[in-house]
Design an enzyme around this catalytic site. Sequence first.
Site, mmCIF file in Angstrom:
data_model
loop_
_atom_site.group_PDB
_atom_site.id
_atom_site.type_symbol
_atom_site.label_atom_id
_atom_site.label_comp_id
_atom_site.label_asym_id
_atom_site.label_seq_id
_atom_site.Cartn_x
_atom_site.Cartn_y
_atom_site.Cartn_z
ATOM 1 N N HIS A 1 -9.555 0.937 4.514
ATOM 2 C CA HIS A 1 -8.318 1.219 5.255
ATOM 3 C C HIS A 1 -8.639 2.209 6.376
ATOM 4 C CE1 HIS A 1 -4.304 2.573 6.209
ATOM 5 N NE2 HIS A 1 -3.860 1.490 5.597
ATOM 6 N N SER B 1 3.070 -1.861 10.505
ATOM 7 C CA SER B 1 4.524 -1.819 10.738
ATOM 8 C C SER B 1 5.232 -3.140 10.415
ATOM 9 C CB SER B 1 4.825 -1.368 12.171
ATOM 10 O OG SER B 1 4.347 -0.047 12.360
ATOM 11 N N GLU C 1 -7.177 4.692 7.426
ATOM 12 C CA GLU C 1 -6.986 6.118 7.092
ATOM 13 C C GLU C 1 -8.221 6.668 6.385
ATOM 14 O OE1 GLU C 1 -3.206 5.567 5.191
ATOM 15 O OE2 GLU C 1 -2.334 5.128 7.151
ATOM 16 N N LYS D 1 0.010 4.228 -0.338
ATOM 17 C CA LYS D 1 -0.719 5.410 0.170
ATOM 18 C C LYS D 1 -0.498 6.594 -0.782
ATOM 19 C CE LYS D 1 0.180 3.617 4.738
ATOM 20 N NZ LYS D 1 -0.165 3.758 6.138
ATOM 21 N N GLU E 1 -5.675 -4.856 10.555
ATOM 22 C CA GLU E 1 -4.687 -3.800 10.756
ATOM 23 C C GLU E 1 -5.014 -3.018 12.026
ATOM 24 O OE1 GLU E 1 -2.603 -2.769 6.807
ATOM 25 O OE2 GLU E 1 -4.264 -1.407 7.085
ATOM 26 N N GLY F 1 1.987 2.480 10.656
ATOM 27 C CA GLY F 1 2.909 3.593 10.481
ATOM 28 C C GLY F 1 3.575 4.057 11.764
ATOM 29 N N ASN G 1 0.865 -1.182 0.000
ATOM 30 C CA ASN G 1 0.000 0.000 0.000
ATOM 31 C C ASN G 1 0.902 1.233 0.000
ATOM 32 O OD1 ASN G 1 -1.881 1.976 0.370
ATOM 33 N ND2 ASN G 1 -2.350 1.453 2.496
HETATM 34 C C1 PEP Z 1 -0.919 0.226 5.806
HETATM 35 O O1 PEP Z 1 -0.897 1.327 5.318
HETATM 36 O O2 PEP Z 1 -1.822 -0.561 5.471
HETATM 37 C C2 PEP Z 1 0.129 -0.155 6.751
HETATM 38 C C3 PEP Z 1 0.018 -1.293 7.370
HETATM 39 O O3 PEP Z 1 1.145 0.739 6.929
HETATM 40 P P1 PEP Z 1 2.564 0.452 7.668
HETATM 41 O O4 PEP Z 1 3.067 -0.865 7.127
HETATM 42 O O5 PEP Z 1 3.420 1.600 7.263
HETATM 43 O O6 PEP Z 1 2.292 0.377 9.116
#
Ligand code: PEP
Length: 247
Positions: free
Chosen positions: A94, A210, A96, A12, A164, A170, A10
């Site tokens: 997601h 992460s 976000e 983003k 998630e 992040g 992803n």
């Molecule tokens: C994501 O954006 O779905 C995600 C898991 O980000 P990160 O791996 O940076 O935590």
Amino acid sequence: MARKTLVAANHKMNGTLQSVKEICQNLNNAQLDPNVETVVAPPAIYLLVARETLKKEIAVAAQNVFDKPNGAYTGENSVHQLKDSNIEWAILGHSERRTILGETDEVVASKTKYATENGVSVIWCCGESLKQREAGKTLEVIAAQLSALKKEVSDWSKIVIAYEPIWAIGTGKVASKEQAQEVHASIRKWLKDNVSQQASDETRILYGGSVSEKNCKELAQENDIDGFLVGGASLKPAFVDIINCKK
Ligand code: PEP
């Protein structure tokens, strides 16, 4: 039935034309584990260049789609236009988009229904905030998200679930393998109790939050972790090591 591992990137709202091309070329040139399905989700403006650059074995995903066929929906992505461009995946729900753009469980479910019924597979995201986890509400929150999805969706074969935890996205704070496995197993149980044994056995459940080349191997050992949704680390060459974590 063994579930095929899936690892999705992803991006983003990151990258440039040049960096997206480089990431795609890097993936094309790497020795990727053939037992892993790889999906790359660049920003909308780079979807076509990613599709044109990546070899056909690597799929491309949009980071959002709309639940209408076409028309006066400024700024939205059409499922049919994605299909027309050989883009066969979308990431939906997601955190976000849920928290920053206000997408509700119902909106996410409706988009998931429209996409899957029109030939676009969905990586459907769920997960709890830190406050919800600390209040012991993790499984309740996820069950509510799943219930909203179930109201709309009958064919689960085009859905991959990504767990998630919001506090891990992040932040560099990865869930422990025990924490992730507990939630994945409970999602699988929910599928068995509320959808079918087949959906429970066959639906892939990814972990996201992460994930890096350093922690992926350990997480990938867990029974109910079928791959990863990767944000930050998917922009780096080490994304290849995450794809190859079981090699
Ligand atoms: C994501 O954006 O779905 C995600 C898991 O980000 P990160 O791996 O940076 O935590």
